[in-house]
Design an enzyme around this catalytic site. Sequence first.
Site, PDB file in Angstrom:
ATOM      1  N   CYS A  54       0.817  -1.223   0.000  1.00  0.00           N
ATOM      2  CA  CYS A  54       0.000   0.000   0.000  1.00  0.00           C
ATOM      3  C   CYS A  54       0.851   1.274   0.000  1.00  0.00           C
ATOM      4  O   CYS A  54       0.475   2.276  -0.636  1.00  0.00           O
ATOM      5  CB  CYS A  54      -0.957  -0.006   1.180  1.00  0.00           C
ATOM      6  SG  CYS A  54      -0.279  -0.701   2.691  1.00  0.00           S
ATOM      7  N   HIS A  57      -2.260   6.389   4.308  1.00  0.00           N
ATOM      8  CA  HIS A  57      -0.805   6.456   4.468  1.00  0.00           C
ATOM      9  C   HIS A  57      -0.302   7.781   3.881  1.00  0.00           C
ATOM     10  O   HIS A  57      -0.566   8.099   2.707  1.00  0.00           O
ATOM     11  CB  HIS A  57      -0.117   5.303   3.724  1.00  0.00           C
ATOM     12  CG  HIS A  57      -0.312   3.953   4.355  1.00  0.00           C
ATOM     13  ND1 HIS A  57      -1.019   3.737   5.509  1.00  0.00           N
ATOM     14  CD2 HIS A  57       0.151   2.726   3.968  1.00  0.00           C
ATOM     15  CE1 HIS A  57      -0.993   2.440   5.814  1.00  0.00           C
ATOM     16  NE2 HIS A  57      -0.302   1.813   4.892  1.00  0.00           N
TER      17      HIS A  57
HETATM   18  N1  LIG Z   1      -4.742  -3.604   5.228  1.00  0.00           N
HETATM   19  C1  LIG Z   1      -4.106  -2.982   4.245  1.00  0.00           C
HETATM   20  O1  LIG Z   1      -4.082  -1.726   4.160  1.00  0.00           O
HETATM   21  C2  LIG Z   1      -3.371  -3.763   3.201  1.00  0.00           C
HETATM   22  C3  LIG Z   1      -3.253  -5.152   3.234  1.00  0.00           C
HETATM   23  N2  LIG Z   1      -2.580  -5.815   2.257  1.00  0.00           N
HETATM   24  C4  LIG Z   1      -2.453  -7.271   2.253  1.00  0.00           C
HETATM   25  O2  LIG Z   1      -3.767  -7.827   2.027  1.00  0.00           O
HETATM   26  C5  LIG Z   1      -3.918  -9.040   2.744  1.00  0.00           C
HETATM   27  C6  LIG Z   1      -5.093  -8.909   3.705  1.00  0.00           C
HETATM   28  O3  LIG Z   1      -4.817  -7.909   4.654  1.00  0.00           O
HETATM   29  P1  LIG Z   1      -5.876  -7.487   5.772  1.00  0.00           P
HETATM   30  O4  LIG Z   1      -7.233  -7.520   5.215  1.00  0.00           O
HETATM   31  O5  LIG Z   1      -5.334  -6.238   6.325  1.00  0.00           O
HETATM   32  O6  LIG Z   1      -5.716  -8.708   6.823  1.00  0.00           O
HETATM   33  P2  LIG Z   1      -6.739  -9.206   7.932  1.00  0.00           P
HETATM   34  O7  LIG Z   1      -5.922  -9.842   8.973  1.00  0.00           O
HETATM   35  O8  LIG Z   1      -7.684  -8.135   8.320  1.00  0.00           O
HETATM   36  O9  LIG Z   1      -7.595 -10.355   7.155  1.00  0.00           O
HETATM   37  C7  LIG Z   1      -7.009 -11.584   6.781  1.00  0.00           C
HETATM   38  C8  LIG Z   1      -8.016 -12.483   6.071  1.00  0.00           C
HETATM   39  O10 LIG Z   1      -7.353 -13.718   5.747  1.00  0.00           O
HETATM   40  C9  LIG Z   1      -8.132 -14.817   6.253  1.00  0.00           C
HETATM   41  N3  LIG Z   1      -7.258 -15.906   6.651  1.00  0.00           N
HETATM   42  C10 LIG Z   1      -6.297 -15.902   7.616  1.00  0.00           C
HETATM   43  N4  LIG Z   1      -5.688 -17.116   7.694  1.00  0.00           N
HETATM   44  C11 LIG Z   1      -6.280 -17.902   6.757  1.00  0.00           C
HETATM   45  C12 LIG Z   1      -6.112 -19.251   6.350  1.00  0.00           C
HETATM   46  N5  LIG Z   1      -5.205 -20.047   6.922  1.00  0.00           N
HETATM   47  N6  LIG Z   1      -6.891 -19.734   5.359  1.00  0.00           N
HETATM   48  C13 LIG Z   1      -7.812 -18.944   4.761  1.00  0.00           C
HETATM   49  N7  LIG Z   1      -8.045 -17.648   5.115  1.00  0.00           N
HETATM   50  C14 LIG Z   1      -7.270 -17.129   6.087  1.00  0.00           C
HETATM   51  C15 LIG Z   1      -8.896 -14.246   7.430  1.00  0.00           C
HETATM   52  O11 LIG Z   1     -10.037 -15.049   7.685  1.00  0.00           O
HETATM   53  P3  LIG Z   1     -10.676 -15.219   9.185  1.00  0.00           P
HETATM   54  O12 LIG Z   1     -11.478 -13.977   9.453  1.00  0.00           O
HETATM   55  O13 LIG Z   1     -11.512 -16.429   9.048  1.00  0.00           O
HETATM   56  O14 LIG Z   1      -9.530 -15.379  10.130  1.00  0.00           O
HETATM   57  C16 LIG Z   1      -9.253 -12.855   6.886  1.00  0.00           C
HETATM   58  O15 LIG Z   1     -10.370 -12.959   6.040  1.00  0.00           O
HETATM   59  C17 LIG Z   1      -2.586  -9.298   3.450  1.00  0.00           C
HETATM   60  O16 LIG Z   1      -1.808 -10.156   2.668  1.00  0.00           O
HETATM   61  C18 LIG Z   1      -1.980  -7.912   3.556  1.00  0.00           C
HETATM   62  O17 LIG Z   1      -0.593  -7.976   3.664  1.00  0.00           O
HETATM   63  C19 LIG Z   1      -2.046  -5.131   1.187  1.00  0.00           C
HETATM   64  C20 LIG Z   1      -2.140  -3.776   1.112  1.00  0.00           C
HETATM   65  C21 LIG Z   1      -2.794  -2.992   2.119  1.00  0.00           C
HETATM   66  N1  LIG Z   2       2.472  -3.622   5.609  1.00  0.00           N
HETATM   67  C1  LIG Z   2       1.463  -2.647   5.194  1.00  0.00           C
HETATM   68  C2  LIG Z   2       0.244  -3.342   4.666  1.00  0.00           C
HETATM   69  C3  LIG Z   2       0.540  -4.651   4.026  1.00  0.00           C
HETATM   70  O1  LIG Z   2      -0.057  -5.616   4.379  1.00  0.00           O
HETATM   71  O2  LIG Z   2       1.496  -4.668   3.105  1.00  0.00           O
HETATM   72  P1  LIG Z   2       1.951  -5.941   2.247  1.00  0.00           P
HETATM   73  O3  LIG Z   2       0.751  -6.429   1.487  1.00  0.00           O
HETATM   74  O4  LIG Z   2       3.012  -5.418   1.386  1.00  0.00           O
HETATM   75  O5  LIG Z   2       2.448  -6.997   3.192  1.00  0.00           O
HETATM   76  C4  LIG Z   2       1.139  -1.782   6.377  1.00  0.00           C
HETATM   77  O6  LIG Z   2       1.338  -2.279   7.461  1.00  0.00           O
HETATM   78  O7  LIG Z   2       0.676  -0.653   6.250  1.00  0.00           O
END
Ligand SMILES: NC(=O)C1=CN([C@@H]2O[C@H](COP(=O)(O)OP(=O)(O)OC[C@H]3O[C@@H](n4cnc5c(N)ncnc54)[C@H](OP(=O)(O)O)[C@@H]3O)[C@@H](O)[C@H]2O)C=CC1
Ligand SMILES: N[C@@H](CC(=O)OP(=O)(O)O)C(=O)O
Length: 369
Positions: free
Chosen positions: A156, A258
Site C-alpha cells: 500500500c 498512508h
Molecule cells: N490492510 C491494508 O491496508 C493492506 C493489506 N494488504 C495485504 O492484504 C492481505 C489482507 O490484509 P488485511 O485484510 O489487512 O488482513 P486481515 O488480517 O484483516 O484479514 C485476513 C483475512 O485472511 C483470512 N485468513 C487468515 N488465515 C487464513 C487461512 N489459513 N486460510 C484462509 N483464510 C485465512 C482471514 O479469515 P478469518 O477472518 O476467518 O480469520 C481474513 O479474512 C494481506 O496479505 C496484507 O498484507 C495489502 C495492502 C494494504
Molecule cells: N504492511 C502494510 C500493509 C501490508 O499488508 O502490506 P503488504 O501487502 O506489502 O504486506 C502496512 O502495514 O501498512
Amino acid sequence: MQEGRRIKVGILGATGTVGQRFITLLSVHPWFDIDTLGASSRSAGKLYSKAVNWKQTTPIPTSVRDLMVHECKPEHFMNCAVVFSGLDADAAGDIEAAFRAAELAVFSNAKNFRRDPHVPLIVPFVNASHLSIIPQQQSLHSPPLKKGFIVTNANCSTTGCVIPLAALERAFGPIESLLVTTMQAISGAGYPGVASLDIMDNVVPYIGSEEEKMEWETLKILGGITESDDGLKTFDMHSRHPLRVSASCNRVPVIDGHTECVSIRFARRPPPSPQQVREALVAFSPDAQALGCPSAPRRTIVVHEEPDRPQPRLDRYYQDGAGVSVGRVRQCQVLDIKFVVLANNVSIGAATSSIINAELAVLKGVISA
Ligand SMILES: NC(=O)C1=CN([C@@H]2O[C@H](COP(=O)(O)OP(=O)(O)OC[C@H]3O[C@@H](n4cnc5c(N)ncnc54)[C@H](OP(=O)(O)O)[C@@H]3O)[C@@H](O)[C@H]2O)C=CC1
Ligand SMILES: N[C@@H](CC(=O)OP(=O)(O)O)C(=O)O
C-alpha cells in the site's frame, strides 16, 4: 465488456480488512457479481454476517449477509471467472497457487507472488502494460494453463508513492533517486493489528519488511518489460535508467490513509520546476480512465495549494479512496523536488487496485467475460 454480460467473482479473505472493502465495492459493481466468499476454517460454514467482525461505516450489503463462507478451496469457487484475494500472507501462497492451477484468474493483495518473475505487480494507473506477461506465466506453468493466472497489486505504501512518480516520469523522463518517509495508518496492519497500547500517543519507527518492499517493488513497477530473441519476457527493474530508492517506514496513530514525504532527483538537467511538477501531476490521465474502467477515478491526482494538506482525516476519501492527494510541492535543497502524498491504504492501496486491475484485464481481453 459486452453489454448485459456480468462476471461472477469470489473473494478470498472476505472477512478481513481488505476483504470487507472488496465486499463494499463489489456489491455495487457494474460488471462483477459476488458469488462465493472464502476465509479461514474459523469462519467457514458460517453465514457471512455471523463470521465477520464488520468495521465499515456502511452496513453489510444485503446481497452478501446470508452467503455461506467457505474454506479457500478451488472447488467452492468454480462458478467464478475472477477471484480477488485479501488473504493473510501466511496462507496466501499455497491457496493462490492452487486457485491458479484450477484455472481461476486471481487478483491478489498479498505479497507472496510479487517477486515472481512471471507474475505482474500492477498499480493500475502505472503499469497496466505488464499484463502482457500473463501468457508466459500460463505457458510456463506445469501443466500449462489456459485461463488461470495470478496478478498482484503492490504494497500500500509503494502504491501511493509510484502513482505521482509515474506521472512525473511520463512528463520529464527517468527519476534517478528517491527518498521516501512514510507515516502509515494502523489499518495497514489488518485487524486487530497494532495493539492500542503500542500506537496511542506514539509513533513506531519500524514496520517489518516494509522498507525492503518499497525499495524493491518500486523498481519492478516503474520498469518496463524486455523481450529476448527467443521471445522470453523479463521485467527490467528500471535498469535502463537505474533508480536508487531509500525508504523509512513509520506507524502512526491514524486509522486509514498512508502519508508519505517524498524527495526525488530527475536524470534530466535542468530538472523541472515545482510549478511544472504540479502541472504534470494534475494533467496525469492513465490508461484505466481512457479505456473506461468503471472503478477508475475521474481524476487520479489532486494537487493541493494549501500549505497544510494533504491530511488523512480530510483527504483519504478523495475519489472514494481511489485517487491520491499531493501537496507541498517544492524545491528540495538536496535532490530536486519534494512533496507529500496521501493514499487510502485499504482502497487504492489494496482492494480498489485489485478491482481496477481486473477491469483492465477484462478490457484487454485477458479475461473472457
Ligand atoms: N490492510 C491494508 O491496508 C493492506 C493489506 N494488504 C495485504 O492484504 C492481505 C489482507 O490484509 P488485511 O485484510 O489487512 O488482513 P486481515 O488480517 O484483516 O484479514 C485476513 C483475512 O485472511 C483470512 N485468513 C487468515 N488465515 C487464513 C487461512 N489459513 N486460510 C484462509 N483464510 C485465512 C482471514 O479469515 P478469518 O477472518 O476467518 O480469520 C481474513 O479474512 C494481506 O496479505 C496484507 O498484507 C495489502 C495492502 C494494504
Ligand atoms: N504492511 C502494510 C500493509 C501490508 O499488508 O502490506 P503488504 O501487502 O506489502 O504486506 C502496512 O502495514 O501498512
